[in-house]
Scaffold this motif. Structure first.
Motif, short mmCIF file in Angstrom:
data_model
loop_
_atom_site.label_atom_id
_atom_site.label_comp_id
_atom_site.label_asym_id
_atom_site.label_seq_id
_atom_site.Cartn_x
_atom_site.Cartn_y
_atom_site.Cartn_z
N ILE A 1 18.98 31.43 9.11
CA ILE A 1 17.98 31.09 9.76
C ILE A 1 18.03 31.75 11.24
CG2 ILE A 1 16.80 29.16 8.37
CD1 ILE A 1 17.46 27.38 10.93
N LYS A 2 19.30 32.12 11.46
CA LYS A 2 19.78 32.69 12.89
C LYS A 2 19.53 31.53 14.16
CE LYS A 2 19.98 36.85 11.22
NZ LYS A 2 20.89 36.43 9.77
N GLN A 3 18.45 31.55 14.46
CA GLN A 3 18.42 30.60 15.53
C GLN A 3 16.67 29.71 15.58
OE1 GLN A 3 18.83 32.34 19.58
NE2 GLN A 3 18.43 30.48 20.58
N MET A 4 16.58 28.59 15.72
CA MET A 4 15.48 27.92 15.43
C MET A 4 15.46 26.73 16.23
SD MET A 4 13.40 26.85 11.98
CE MET A 4 13.23 28.36 11.38
N ALA A 5 14.23 26.36 17.02
CA ALA A 5 14.03 25.24 18.02
C ALA A 5 13.17 24.31 17.03
CB ALA A 5 13.27 25.67 19.18
N PHE A 6 13.74 22.74 17.39
CA PHE A 6 13.32 21.71 16.80
C PHE A 6 12.62 20.90 17.93
CE2 PHE A 6 15.86 23.85 13.49
CZ PHE A 6 15.05 23.43 12.38
N SER A 7 11.74 19.95 17.70
CA SER A 7 11.14 19.21 18.55
C SER A 7 11.75 17.74 18.60
CB SER A 7 9.62 19.06 18.60
OG SER A 7 9.38 18.46 17.33
N GLU A 8 12.49 17.30 17.58
CA GLU A 8 12.93 16.13 17.35
C GLU A 8 14.30 16.02 16.51
OE1 GLU A 8 11.51 11.98 15.04
OE2 GLU A 8 9.93 13.43 15.97
N LEU A 9 15.29 15.21 16.89
CA LEU A 9 16.30 14.92 16.05
C LEU A 9 16.15 13.54 15.39
CD1 LEU A 9 19.38 15.28 15.08
CD2 LEU A 9 19.77 14.30 17.16
N ASP B 1 30.05 10.19 1.81
CA ASP B 1 28.63 10.75 1.66
C ASP B 1 29.00 11.78 3.02
OD1 ASP B 1 27.93 9.18 -0.08
OD2 ASP B 1 26.55 7.99 1.27
N PRO B 2 28.55 13.14 2.51
CA PRO B 2 28.47 14.34 3.67
C PRO B 2 27.60 13.82 4.76
CG PRO B 2 27.19 14.95 1.63
CD PRO B 2 27.86 13.44 1.12
N PRO B 3 27.82 14.38 5.83
CA PRO B 3 27.21 14.13 7.21
C PRO B 3 25.77 14.97 6.72
CG PRO B 3 29.44 14.99 7.82
CD PRO B 3 29.27 14.97 6.23
N THR B 4 24.97 14.22 7.23
CA THR B 4 23.47 14.79 7.18
C THR B 4 22.80 14.57 8.37
OG1 THR B 4 23.16 13.86 4.81
CG2 THR B 4 20.87 14.56 6.06
N ILE B 5 21.88 15.62 9.12
CA ILE B 5 21.34 15.93 10.20
C ILE B 5 19.77 15.96 9.61
CG2 ILE B 5 20.88 17.39 12.39
CD1 ILE B 5 23.98 17.82 10.17
N THR B 6 19.02 15.06 10.47
CA THR B 6 17.48 15.24 10.22
C THR B 6 16.84 15.68 11.12
OG1 THR B 6 17.56 13.48 8.54
CG2 THR B 6 15.40 14.01 9.40
N LEU B 7 16.08 17.09 11.29
CA LEU B 7 15.37 17.50 12.16
C LEU B 7 13.80 17.74 11.94
CD1 LEU B 7 17.99 20.68 12.94
CD2 LEU B 7 17.63 18.34 14.33
N LYS B 8 13.10 17.86 12.85
CA LYS B 8 11.65 17.89 12.67
C LYS B 8 11.09 19.13 13.80
CE LYS B 8 10.62 13.25 11.51
NZ LYS B 8 10.10 12.16 11.74
N ARG B 9 10.06 19.85 13.41
CA ARG B 9 9.35 20.62 14.19
C ARG B 9 7.85 21.00 13.70
NH1 ARG B 9 11.30 26.41 14.64
NH2 ARG B 9 9.19 26.94 14.43
N MET C 1 3.99 18.49 10.52
CA MET C 1 5.38 18.64 11.03
C MET C 1 6.14 19.12 9.62
SD MET C 1 5.46 17.94 14.27
CE MET C 1 7.19 17.75 14.61
N VAL C 2 7.26 19.90 9.81
CA VAL C 2 8.12 19.93 8.72
C VAL C 2 9.21 19.17 9.12
CG1 VAL C 2 8.86 22.32 9.78
CG2 VAL C 2 9.37 21.62 7.43
N GLU C 3 9.97 18.32 8.31
CA GLU C 3 10.93 17.64 8.23
C GLU C 3 12.18 18.44 7.51
OE1 GLU C 3 11.53 13.16 8.78
OE2 GLU C 3 11.98 13.55 6.59
N CYS C 4 13.30 18.56 8.27
CA CYS C 4 14.44 19.00 7.31
C CYS C 4 15.66 18.28 7.37
CB CYS C 4 14.96 20.56 8.02
SG CYS C 4 13.36 21.56 8.16
N LYS C 5 16.48 18.35 6.09
CA LYS C 5 17.45 17.36 6.03
C LYS C 5 18.76 18.43 5.73
CE LYS C 5 16.12 13.18 5.21
NZ LYS C 5 16.03 11.83 4.61
#
Length: 137
Positions: free
Chosen positions: A9-17, A48-56, A123-127
């Motif tokens: 995705i190259k570079q993307m901004a998110f509003s919430e971690l 368990d592998p590390p997981t990051i949750t982001l929202k935009r 909103m789209v939430e990504c893990k």
């Protein structure tokens, strides 16, 4: 603001971690010592592998790029795995912390529900799951 930089995705901004999670489940190990007494110890167990949750907010180009990245993972395509960085900025635009992700891939995507005619923003939430994560010094 939160910014993720990495392929595909190259570079993307998110509003919430939503959070960063990493876990090692403790496992009980029971044995008899040399005197025949039963001992109970806790050992490292399943990791368990590390997981990051982001929202935009949902937008066509950004959401399409995220869906394409997730589709690569669903297909088992190795190009879905990517190194990347997660940069967190404060309200003034100053960099607060940078996390380095190794072999990151978009494991889950969720678009929130929205009612027609409502003033809500979809909103789209990504893990994002990765092999390793560490804070860049």
């Amino acid at each position: 603001m939160i910014e993720f930089v990495g392929t595909p995705i190259k570079q993307m901004a998110f509003s919430e971690l939503g959070g960063i999670t990493s876990k090692v489940t403790p496992t009980e190990y029971i044995f008899n010592d040399v005197r025949g007494e039963t001992r109970h110890t806790k050992q490292f167990g399943k990791t368990d592998p590390p997981t990051i949750t982001l929202k935009r907010a949902v937008d066509h180009a950004g959401t399409a790029a995220l869906m394409a990245w997730h589709q690569l993972a669903r297909l088992g395509d190795d190009t879905a795995r990517s190194g990347g960085t997660l940069v967190i900025f404060d309200a003034g635009g100053n960099r607060q912390s940078t996390y380095v992700l190794e072999d990151a891939w978009l494991s889950e995507i969720n678009i929130t529900s929205v009612k027609a005619g409502a003033a809500d923003v979809a909103m789209v939430e990504c893990k994002i799951t990765c092999q390793e994560i560490w804070i860049k010094p």
